[in-house]
Each structure stands twice: as structure tokens, then as C-alpha cells.
Enzyme design. Structure first.
Site, short mmCIF file in Angstrom:
data_model
loop_
_atom_site.label_atom_id
_atom_site.label_comp_id
_atom_site.label_asym_id
_atom_site.label_seq_id
_atom_site.Cartn_x
_atom_site.Cartn_y
_atom_site.Cartn_z
CB CYS A 1 5.27 -33.52 -0.97
SG CYS A 1 3.94 -34.74 -1.03
CB CYS B 1 2.88 -41.51 -2.81
SG CYS B 1 3.67 -40.97 -4.34
CB THR C 1 4.30 -2.16 5.36
OG1 THR C 1 4.54 -0.76 5.39
CG2 THR C 1 2.88 -2.44 5.83
CG PHE D 1 9.38 5.48 15.66
CD1 PHE D 1 8.91 6.78 15.52
CD2 PHE D 1 9.85 5.07 16.90
CE1 PHE D 1 8.91 7.66 16.60
CE2 PHE D 1 9.86 5.94 17.99
CZ PHE D 1 9.38 7.24 17.84
CG ASN E 1 -0.23 0.50 2.47
OD1 ASN E 1 -0.21 1.69 2.75
ND2 ASN E 1 0.37 -0.42 3.24
CB CYS F 1 4.61 4.84 7.79
SG CYS F 1 3.72 4.93 6.25
CB CYS G 1 11.35 -34.51 -1.06
SG CYS G 1 11.97 -35.13 0.52
C1 LIG Z 1 -3.35 0.23 3.94
C2 LIG Z 1 -2.48 0.13 5.12
C3 LIG Z 1 -2.28 1.26 5.89
C4 LIG Z 1 -1.49 1.19 7.01
N1 LIG Z 1 -1.38 2.31 7.77
C5 LIG Z 1 -0.66 2.25 8.91
C6 LIG Z 1 -0.62 3.36 9.78
O1 LIG Z 1 -1.24 4.39 9.57
N2 LIG Z 1 0.11 3.26 10.91
C7 LIG Z 1 0.80 2.12 11.22
O2 LIG Z 1 1.42 2.08 12.28
N3 LIG Z 1 0.78 1.04 10.41
C8 LIG Z 1 0.06 1.09 9.27
N4 LIG Z 1 -0.03 -0.03 8.47
C9 LIG Z 1 0.74 -1.23 8.83
C10 LIG Z 1 -0.10 -2.22 9.63
O3 LIG Z 1 -0.51 -1.66 10.85
C11 LIG Z 1 0.68 -3.49 9.91
O4 LIG Z 1 1.82 -3.19 10.65
C12 LIG Z 1 1.11 -4.23 8.67
O5 LIG Z 1 0.09 -4.18 7.71
C13 LIG Z 1 1.50 -5.70 8.93
O6 LIG Z 1 0.43 -6.47 9.42
P1 LIG Z 1 -0.47 -7.43 8.47
O7 LIG Z 1 0.46 -8.35 7.76
O8 LIG Z 1 -1.42 -8.09 9.40
O9 LIG Z 1 -1.17 -6.54 7.49
C14 LIG Z 1 -0.84 0.01 7.34
C15 LIG Z 1 -1.03 -1.10 6.57
C16 LIG Z 1 -1.86 -1.07 5.47
C17 LIG Z 1 -2.10 -2.29 4.67
#
Ligand SMILES: Cc1cc2nc3c(=O)[nH]c(=O)nc-3n(C[C@H](O)[C@H](O)[C@H](O)COP(=O)(O)O)c2cc1C
Ligand SMILES: Cc1cc2nc3c(=O)[nH]c(=O)nc-3n(C[C@H](O)[C@H](O)[C@H](O)COP(=O)(O)OP(=O)(O)OC[C@H]3O[C@@H](n4cnc5c(N)ncnc54)[C@H](O)[C@@H]3O)c2cc1C
Ligand code: SF4
Lengths: 433, 439
Positions: free
Chosen positions: A390, A347, A205, A137, A77, A139, A386
Site C-alpha cells: 500500500c 484509502c 560490504t 577482515f 564499490n 573487504c 497488502c
Molecule cells: C568506497 C568505500 C570504501 C570502503 N573502504 C573500506 C575500508 O577501507 N575499510 C573498511 O573497513 N571498510 C570499508 N568500507 C566499508 C564501510 O566501512 C562500511 O562497512 C560499509 O560501507 C557499510 O556501511 P554503509 O551502509 O553505511 O555504507 C568501504 C565502503 C565504501 C563504500
């Protein structure tokens, strides 16, 4: 039924399943419905400073990676923090918390990296009744270019500094959310701890491009012919997140620091794995975005059934159970010898194990007439390939050899535990003698 | 062995012993773990899922399938039983092709729905091997009489016991289960599953079954109303419609439900006599089950004859196909006019019919089918009823008109006459009784 009630750094919730700060927690409407569906808590979508809110793109903000049958495995995203006015969010938070006192409600924050900004936002959220704050901390896009989010999360000194401000100006429990876009996850965790954080949460992310459009030659998701890297999440990131959680849980510097596990939690089993590796609870985003809020019901029933079967009465019995078993490669038992075994009844004769082993491993599978596949113990190094390729679960298993037996591959007798640190081939081992 | 498929008359032992074993084995064998995993993985976990709406007991199907997919079949079974305590039997006998699976979005997408029924069986079979999962609420001291130990009565009794009431079930037959025990085709519920499920259900406690007790003969509704805090009637349909054709009383002419009940109660299939030429009159599930089982017992020629067009048959396409695969011939647009025989049944005479604006009429053209056995499967109806009950057409009204008396299942209108519908109505009546008793 096992008791799923969780106390995470003093924040109580009826179960360890929280929604991560993200679109599912962006507004009162969502959060109320999430609580009705059974979620134990939420981390509200990240709030920014007072003033005009950030803006989002007006074209696609998500890209995806799919598995067979178009199952969503990874989501990426380019969304920013909340684009709704601060006062509206604060009013809604207060109302929701008042109506749902038994659920955890944590506010995620991201403001510019100066003391005044943090002092100001903490004062503003003071009377919402929220249970704690989470410092975003993590994004990786949009905000980091403005000196926030991952830009702070990648510099341990900044983390420590901001955390200290937060602990100074607020009485609330403080969770520091970490970015995985860093070489050694232990460093920011240590910084958070030194700054006085009550817990860390991870992962946010991962920098990513999910696909390239081969007609327009732009990355996906594409906005008017261009694309920017986004943050990757969903089932695909779980292994990365699990490792980072485990690193923090077992490191001498951060051991005992409470962890909220995030990244690809989709089923009860994912949650249990995070918890076994030391997470006191978990946060979920993509699974809710893929399947809706109701998906938590399976997590609740599954985890309680698992705990019942294991005789665990509280989530504390599970948290950290696997941590002592996470070790470094050099301590693995080199005298543990296993052999792959193919269950001929299970199998289906696809031959994938054969292709994998013959072409890319150790030529340890025979293909007999009639498509009968059998492991040649004299060649099998027990690599597990393997088993992994499988299509039938439990058709191929790894059978450990008993102590005292002779490994037909090496001709050596299976003996007691011994690892690389004492192995004759290890130059360091010799030096130590 | 002296008899064969060609032996005239109604005789047992037409087939070699091993054929009976094969013919009466599980019609849709259980999924193993791997098959269940693959089948469960196909569910999309739809929002406000159409399959839930299509299930008369509203089982949360996407949730239970997800629970199977994540390796917790016992939790899946709980999800099923929370709505449908006879989920094990329903997994075997529901015409899923007209219920949940018809509504599956993958039926729309690929013409191949998620195998909901078989997955339901996987989960319930797994969990039934363990202890009974429900316990009773604190006892209320209230006593409820349930008449009829069929699906409606059992579902009602279980829910009442769970709510803390004591239940006495009066059943005129020797065994509980209703048509689960005496009606369902034997290859749908092999291994005495019906009784095993009843035993499992009763393990909740607080339910006493008194068999051999018939309302109207051994006890009156008045007495029950006086002795108990509430009464539930789950009587099913004890009567059978008549053909009103000449010769109906000839030997060899029998109600299909009696033939099936006899078959269900005789574990030695080789001992069950069956005709060489069998004719079944009707167009529903009972007709199909009688015809198919007659074939499986070794009848050489079996025909189902239905008076209207094939599209009007209440047996589903799937059931019809099942009959045809078993070698049953389906003849439509023909109504019986006479049954011929001299001492024993010989032939059945039919008139062709057409359906017009004025209803069904005969064309005047007739034909005869050779028959030494004839099964009537043209519908069941209520047996004798106590006075004072309100009617809804040919059935008891769900609001019985008598204070403290509830009714559900086949004996009431509303919904199709299916096991799953009976369960839903029994369960809902229990909740209504509970609400009324606890005021
Ligand atoms: C569309 C979207 C927006 C997000 N916005 C934020 C955010 O504003 N603040 C934040 O701390 N994490 C944000 N995240 C991260 C999520 O909180 C989370 O850490 C991350 O998606 C991993 O978890 P998941 O695999 O369950 O999605 C966002 C994730 C997505 C998909
Ligand atoms: C041959 C046949 C095959 C069928 N196959 C299927 C199928 O594959 N799938 C499906 O979903 N449905 C099937 N059905 C329909 C299904 O069996 C019924 O809808 C269901 O059993 C109705 O449940 P019930 O509890 O209302 O009635 P019943 O099952 O008929 O139970 C009623 C009970 O009440 C007892 N009783 C009646 N009167 C009295 C009295 N006066 N005193 C005491 N006890 C009394 C009866 O002995 C019986 O035990 C089939 C029906 C038949 C006849
Ligand atoms: S989910 Fe689809 S309909 Fe809803 S806002 Fe996004 S693009 Fe529009």
C-alpha cells in the site's frame, strides 16, 4: 535533552554516530570537517603495511541502485584500502586526535596475515593517540585476492589468530570488523571473542554486481569494458546487517560482546534499530557519501527526541532492548491471530492491495463497486502483503483479534500462547510426548 | 437577508452565511501526515542549499524537511524556530514563490518546488501543540524596552528573553502582533493564529507586554533610554501615503490597511460593509489583499488599478493570479487623476500612463470606473518619530545614531517589507543588544 554520550569499550564519544572506515575518513581534511559537522567519532580509512601503498583503478569505482526519484538505495564499490602513504596517515591521525580529544578516533588496519606484519603496524600506530584499532577482515574485493580482508574474515581460525596477535602487541581496545560474505556470522564473531577482541563491528560490504551494461555487456562499474564484483552497502543492506547484529547479540556464545552496528544507517531511526538489537554505537558510510557530513544533525536530533519521548536518559537504556524479542520461528505464538483492516478514509483506491492479495496471496480482499476495497476476514491469513504494498502509510493495518474471539477463517477460538514445538502437526512434537 | 451582491452602496451581508464561512476558510489548508511525508521525500538535501540563502531568516530548510521525513516534526520545528521564532506565521504568509521555493532546485528541474512553506507549517503546527521549547539563560539583570509588538519586536523580545534579559514591550494597539494581527489577509492565518502564536511565544517568560502605550504620546524615547539598558524600535509603518487626487476626502475613500484591520478584528464577516463596485489603487500585497477580501465579502466588481506595467507590480505573480482567480480585475498603466461623487463616491477617473526614459508620464487619455468604495494601497510610511534618529532614505537607519537604541522591521531600510524580514532584523538586533550589554 537526552544524553547521547557513548562509552563503547572504554572509548568515549559525544554521540554514538561514527563514520565507518571508508572514503569519508580517508584524510585529515575530511575528518576535521566531519567533526565540525558533529560526528561523534571516526574509524580512519584502513591502513596497510609500510611500503608502497596500494593503487586504485583510475576509472569509476562505484555502481549504484536507485529507488523512485533516483533515491540512492544501494552503492557498490571496488575501492581498496587507503592509497596514501602510511606516514602521512599516521601524522594526520595524530594531529586530528590532538585537536579533537573528545571525539573517538579508531584506526582500521589490514596487513598480511603473518605475526611480524601485525606486530610492526601496531608499533607504528602506538603513539598516534588513537583510541583503538579496528581489524578490517571484511573487504570483499582486491584485498582478499591478496590473502587479506575477507580472505581472513571467512576463516574463523585466522580471525582468532590475528586478534590474539593484536591483543598481545597492543594495549589498544580492539574491534574486529566482520565480513557478511559468510554463511553463519556467529562463527567469525566467536573467533574474534576467543582471540580476545573487545568488540566486533559489522557489516562490511557484500559481494555484488549492481548492473550490467546491455550495450557493452560488462558489469557496472565498467573499467575499459570489464567489471569486477564490488562491495555493496547503503540502505539496501540494512536488513541483512540488522539480522547479523541480532544473531551475535542473542547467541549464547557471543552474548554481551560489544557490537558496533554498520550497514545502511541513514537516519536516527536506523541507528536506533541497530542499537535496540544490541549495537553499542553505529558506523555510517553511504549516508555521508550520499548527503554529506551534515546528515548527522538529523541523526542527533532524532535520536535525542526519541529517547526523550521514551524517557531514556542514556544510550545504554536503548542498547539491546529488542534482543530478548528476537527469537526463532518455532517459538512464535501460533495462536496470535490478526486481520488486515483498510481505513476507507485514508484509502486512495489504487487497488494494489487487491492485485497483491488476489493474484499472489489468499483472495481475501473484495473489490466492491466504486473501487471500494475491503478485507474478507474469512479468508485473510494476516500475511501483511497488502500493508507492505500500500502506498499510503497506516492506511492498511493489522488488527490482532482478542482472545476468546472466533477466527472466521478457521472457525477456531483465539486462545493462549502455543507454538510449533507443541503443535499437533509437528512430528517432532509428537515424538517428544 | 435583504442585501445582495447587486445592492448599491457600501452595505453588509451581501452573501448567504455559508459563503462567508467558505470564503474565509484556510487559503492553503494544512498538509496531513501522508501529504507531508510525500512532500518531504522530494527534498534532495542539497549542499549549501539555495533555499537557505533565499530565506531572510536562513532557516536550515533541508535539515528540517529531513527531520519531518524521518518522523520527528518537533525536531523540525526546533530547527525552524532556532532561526525564526515566528516560523508558524511565516509558513502561512511568506511569499515563498519569491523566496525559498523560487530557489528550490526542483523548481529548476521540474518547475515544481518542494512545498517548503506548507512543510514548515506542518512541523510548527505539530510542535506548537506541545510545550514552549525554549528556556531562558541565567538572568542578567538587564532590562530592555521593545517598542512595537509586531514581528520585529516580538522576535527581538523572545531572543532577548532567551539570552536572560528582562523585556518590556510597549505597544500602542490593544493587541500584540502588529500586522500579523491587523494586516495579514484573514484566510492566511485563520483561527486566531496570530494571538495563539503570541501567547506561545510569551511562554518563554521574562517578557511583559504593555498595550495601549504609545511612544511619543505616553512615553518619550529619552525616558526609555534613561530607564532601560537598551531600546529596540520595531515601529512598523504607521503612516499611509496619500493619492493627492481631487476628491480624496469623499466618504467611501479609505486606506486599504484600515479596511483590512477592521476586517481582521470583526469575526462576523457578514457584518462588514463593502461596496458593490470597489476600486483598489496600488500594486502590492496590500492592494491584492484588500481587493480579494472585498470580493470575498461579496463586492460585485473589484478592480486593482496600478500606475505602471504589470511586471512592475510588487505583488508576486502568484499573488496576482490569486487575485484574478478571486475575480479581481487588474488594470495597469493607469493613474488616478480625480475622484468624482456628490456626497458619496461615484466614479474614479484615471489617466493612462507610459513609462519612458524620463519616468512615468500620462498619455492624456482618461477613463472612469464606477465605484462606491475606493481603497488606497499605494504604500505606507513612517509615522511621527522621536528626535535624533538617523535616516536611511524614508526609513530609520539600522544604525539609529543614538547610543543604546536599535531598530528593525518595516521601520528600517534593508530587505523587503515582509514578516520574515522583520523577524530576521528583530532577532539580529537582539543578538547585537546582547553582545553590547554583555560587553
Ligand atoms: C568506497 C568505500 C570504501 C570502503 N573502504 C573500506 C575500508 O577501507 N575499510 C573498511 O573497513 N571498510 C570499508 N568500507 C566499508 C564501510 O566501512 C562500511 O562497512 C560499509 O560501507 C557499510 O556501511 P554503509 O551502509 O553505511 O555504507 C568501504 C565502503 C565504501 C563504500
Ligand atoms: C495588508 C498587509 C498585508 C501583508 N501581507 C503580508 C504577507 O502576506 N506576507 C508577508 O511576509 N508580509 C506581509 N505584509 C508585511 C508585513 O506585515 C510587515 O512587513 C511586518 O508586519 C513588519 O513587521 P514590523 O514588526 O516591522 O511592523 P508591524 O507589524 O507594523 O508592527 C509594528 C508595531 O508597532 C506598533 N507601534 C507603532 N508605533 C508605535 C509607537 N509609537 N508606540 C508603540 N507602539 C507602536 C504598532 O501598533 C505595531 O503593533 C503585509 C502588510 C500589510 C500592510
Ligand atoms: S566525485 Fe566526480 S568530480 Fe569528484 S572525483 Fe569523483 S568523479 Fe571526479
Amino acid at each position: 535533552m537526552a544524553n547521547l554520550t557513548t562509552d563503547f569499550i572504554g572509548i568515549k564519544s559525544p554521540n554514538p554516530f561514527w563514520l565507518a572506515s571508508a572514503p569519508p575518513t580517508d584524510k585529515e581534511y575530511n575528518v576535521r570537517r566531519a567533526f565540525e559537522a558533529g560526528w561523534g567519532g571516526v574509524v580512519w580509512k584502513t591502513l596497510g603495511s609500510e611500503g608502497p601503498p596500494v593503487v586504485n583503478v583510475n576509472g569509476p569505482r562505484y555502481g549504484a541502485v536507485w529507488g523512485a526519484d533516483r533515491r540512492l538505495l544501494g552503492l557498490n564499490n571496488i575501492e581498496l584500502i587507503t592509497d596514501r602513504p602510511l606516514e602521512v596517515n599516521l601524522r594526520e591521525i595524530k594531529q586530528v586526535k590532538r585537536d579533537w580529544p573528545d571525539r573517538a578516533l579508531v584506526i582500521s588496519l589490514m596487513v598480511p596475515c603473518d605475526e611480524e606484519s601485525w606486530k610492526d603496524i601496531l608499533a607504528r600506530i602506538e603513539d598516534t593517540g588513537a583510541d583503538g584499532v579496528e581489524l578490517n577482515f571484511g573487504c570483499p574485493h582486491g584485498m582478499s585476492e591478496r590473502g587479506m580482508g575477507a580472505a581472513v574474515g571467512q576463516v574463523p581460525e585466522y580471525i582468532e589468530m590475528v586478534t590474539r596477535w593484536v591483543k598481545q602487541y597492543s594495549r589498544m581496545p580492539c574491534i574486529v570488523k566482520l565480513t557478511p560474505n559468510i554463511a553463519d556470522i556467529r562463527k567469525p564473531a566467536e573467533a574474534a571473542k576467543s582471540g580476545g577482541a573487545d568488540a566486533v563491528s559489522l557489516i562490511n560490504t557484500i559481494n555484488s554486481i549492481t548492473a550490467v551494461n546491455l550495450d557493452t555487456f560488462s558489469p557496472e562499474p565498467m573499467i575499459d569494458g570489464k567489471g569486477a564484483h564490488g562491495g555493496y552497502c547503503g540502505p539496501a543492506v540494512k536488513p541483512i546487517a540488522l539480522n547479523m547484529v541480532a544473531e551475535i547479540a542473542r547467541s549464547a556464545e557471543t552474548r554481551g560482546l560489544p557490537i558496533s552496528g554498520i550497514g545502511g544507517v541513514t537516519t536516527w531511526r536506523d541507528a536506533a534499530e541497530f542499537m535496540a538489537l544490541g549495537a553499542g554505537n553505529v558506523q555510517v558510510c553511504t549516508a555521508a557519501m550520499t548527503y554529506g557530513f551534515k546528515v548527522v544533525q538529523e541523526m542527533i536530533s532524532g535520536l535525542s527526541q526519541y529517547m526523550d519521548e521514551k524517557g531514556m536518559t542514556s544510550t545504554a537504556d536503548l542498547v539491546g532492548r529488542a534482543v530478548p524479542n528476537v527469537t526463532d520461528w518455532q517459538f512464535l505464538n501460533l495462536n496470535y491471530v490478526a486481520k488486515a483492516k483498510i481505513d476507507q478514509d485514508a484509502c486512495i483506491k489504487c487497488g494494489r492491495c487487491y492485485a497483491a492479495c488476489e493474484d499472489t496471496s489468499h483472495q481475501a480482499i473484495w473489490m466492491h463497486p466504486g473501487r471500494v476495497f475491503e478485507v474478507n476476514d474469512a479468508e485473510c491469513v494476516a500475511c501483511n502483503l497488502c500493508v507492505n504494498v500500500c502506498p499510503v502509510e497506516n492506511c492498511i493495518t493489522m488488527e490482532p483479534m482478542a482472545k476468546g474471539a472466533t477466527d472466521p477463517r478457521t472457525g477456531q477460538v483465539v486462545s493462549d500462547y502455543a507454538n510449533w514445538t507443541t503443535h499437533p502437526n509437528n512430528p517432532m512434537a509428537k515424538a517428544a510426548e | 437577508m435583504t442585501n445582495s451582491q447587486l445592492t448599491p452602496g457600501i452595505v453588509p451581508g451581501r452573501l448567504p452565511a455559508e459563503s462567508y464561512v467558505r470564503n474565509f476558510s484556510d487559503h492553503a489548508p494544512p498538509l496531513d501526515r501522508h501529504e507531508a511525508q510525500v512532500a518531504a521525500d522530494r527534498c534532495y538535501f542539497c549542499h549549501d542549499a539555495p533555499c537557505i540563502t533565499a530565506c531572510p531568516t536562513s532557516i536550515d530548510i533541508p535539515l528540517f524537511i529531513r527531520q519531518i521525513a524521518t518522523g520527528t516534526p518537533d525536531a523540525a520545528a526546533r530547527t525552524i524556530w532556532d532561526q525564526n521564532i515566528l516560523g508558524g506565521m511565516c509558513a502561512r504568509v511568506c511569499p515563498t514563490e519569491t523566496l525559498c521555493e523560487q530557489a528550490c532546485v526542483r523548481e529548476t528541474a521540474e518547475g515544481k518546488p518542494v512545498e517548503i512553506g506548507r512543510l514548515q507549517r506542518f512541523a510548527t503546527d505539530h510542535a506548537m501543540a506541545g510545550p514552549h521549547p525554549y528556556s531562558r539563560a541565567s538572568l542578567t539583570g538587564k532590562r530592555v524596552a521593545v517598542v512595537g509588538a509586531g514581528p520585529a519586536g516580538l522576535a527581538c523580545a523572545h531572543r532577548l528573553a532567551m539570552r536572560g534579559h528582562d523585556v518590556v514591550v510597549l505597544e500602542r494597539r490593544e493587541k500584540p502582533g502588529g500586522l500579523n494581527e491587523y494586516g495579514i489577509a484573514s484566510y492566511k492565518a485563520v483561527g486566531d493564529f496570530a494571538q495563539a502564536e503570541v501567547d506561545w511565544l510569551l511562554a518563554i517568560g521574562g517578557i511583559e507586554i504593555r498595550s495601549g502605550v504609545e511612544l511619543g504620546r505616553d512615553v518619550t524615547l529619552e525616558a526609555l533610554r534613561a530607564d532601560y539598558d537598551a531600546v529596540f524600535l520595531g515601529l512598523g509603518l504607521a503612516g499611509v501615503n496619500a493619492l493627492n487626487a481631487a476628491g480624496e476626502d469623499l466618504p467611501g475613500v479609505q486606506d486599504a490597511v484600515d479596511f483590512i484591520a477592521g476586517l481582521r478584528q470583526q469575526p462576523d464577516r457578514a457584518a462588514i460593509p463593502v461596496g458593490r463596485d470597489v476600486v483598489v489603487i496600488g500594486g502590492g500585497m496590500t492592494a491584492v489583499d484588500a481587493a480579494v477580501q472585498a470580493r470575498l465579502l461579496g463586492a460585485e466588481n473589484v478592480s486593482i488599478v496600478y500606475r505602471r506595467g504589470q511586471d512592475r507590480m510588487s505583488a508576486s505573480d502568484y499573488e496576482q493570479e490569486h487575485a484574478q482567480n478571486a475575480g479581481v480585475r487588474i488594470i495597469c498603466n493607469a493613474a488616478p487623476v480625480a475622484i468624482h461623487g456628490n456626497g458619496a463616491l461615484r466614479e474614479v477617473e484615471f489617466a493612462y500612463t507610459v513609462e519612458g526614459a524620463g519616468g512615468l508620464s500620462q498619455t492624456g487619455e482618461t477613463f472612469r470606473l464606477k465605484a462606491d468604495q475606493l481603497f488606497k494601497a499605494i504604500g505606507q510610511k513612517l509615522g511621527a518619530l522621536p528626535d535624533g534618529l538617523s535616516r536611511d532614505g524614508s526609513k530609520i537607519a539600522a544604525e539609529t545614531g543614538l547610543a543604546g537604541v536599535w531598530a528593525g522591521g518595516d521601520c528600517t531600510g534593508g530587505g523587503e517589507d515582509l514578516t520574515v524580514t522583520a523577524v530576521a532584523q528583530g532577532r539580529d538586533a537582539a543578538e547585537a543588544i546582547h553582545a553590547s550589554l554583555m560587553g
